[in-house]
Write a protein that holds these residues in place. Sequence first.
Motif, PDB file in Angstrom:
ATOM      1  N   THR A 128       0.824  -1.205   0.000  1.00 33.01           N
ATOM      2  CA  THR A 128       0.000   0.000   0.000  1.00 33.01           C
ATOM      3  C   THR A 128       0.860   1.258   0.000  1.00 33.01           C
ATOM      4  O   THR A 128       0.517   2.259  -0.645  1.00 33.01           O
ATOM      5  N   SER A 132       0.685   4.130  -2.852  1.00 31.28           N
ATOM      6  CA  SER A 132       0.516   5.524  -2.466  1.00 31.28           C
ATOM      7  C   SER A 132       1.630   6.393  -3.047  1.00 31.28           C
ATOM      8  O   SER A 132       1.388   7.497  -3.552  1.00 31.28           O
ATOM      9  N   ILE A 199       0.539  10.988  11.309  1.00 29.43           N
ATOM     10  CA  ILE A 199      -0.100  11.359  10.046  1.00 29.43           C
ATOM     11  C   ILE A 199       0.210  12.807   9.691  1.00 29.43           C
ATOM     12  O   ILE A 199       0.530  13.135   8.542  1.00 29.43           O
ATOM     13  N   ALA A 222      -2.285   3.948   6.740  1.00 30.41           N
ATOM     14  CA  ALA A 222      -3.667   3.591   6.393  1.00 30.41           C
ATOM     15  C   ALA A 222      -3.928   2.111   6.639  1.00 30.41           C
ATOM     16  O   ALA A 222      -5.004   1.723   7.127  1.00 30.41           O
TER      17      ALA A 222
END
Length: 236
Positions: A128, A132, A199, A222
């Motif tokens: 992932t 991204s 984040i 995420a």
Amino acid sequence: MLNGLMGCNKWVKQVVNKIKGVVGPRQLHSTRRLTPENGATKGLILANVAVYLLSKVADTKFIRQNFTVLLDNFNSGRYHTMITSAFSHKDFLHILPNIIALYSYGKRMEQRFGPEFLLKLYLAGAFTGSVSFLLHRVFLALSSKDKQSCESDRSKLAAYGASDAVMAILMLDTLLTPVNISLGKFTIPAHALLAGSYIWDDIQKLKEDNKISGSAHLGGAAVGIITWAWLRKGRL
């Protein structure tokens, strides 16, 4: 690119199935079936160290084509780099913090949920994070063309390192370890604030187009958040 991602997804499933064959069956919350102790954590660390040592003796082009996330690699069908990039590092100061974090948090995650869970989480965070990163690079490349920028083509930049996979583990561990601070009538969920700070820091890296890939970190984060939500709902 969509067809390529679907191909990557099938490849990841094949990798996970092979890992299942090596690890063997287990109970989700069992911590006594793990032999040797923390085997998955140590295995991941050894894999990272092995690839790091390989990068010091192998041809630079070979490493770039097989152990970095790069749009050229993706377009050339080298989908394995979506995973293998999470085992490659630039130098000792790059690999050291990732190894320390992987050992500290990976060990605890493996003891709680078992080796298969940790391996899946690591691979999912790596995959992932790579997706991204690539999407962000595509966006930057298109934006620079629209603005007729004279800068070098940022879509050719590569990403590598275990930080996206480690971020998935770190984020999940943070959310699974609630720490509340009481201030009079108010209770502050410190673990949620800590997760939010991760984040926020990566968003700032995105704005600065930092050498540290905030987009890949956000992808890993995420995975940690989604896994935490599924665990709460009993889906895992």
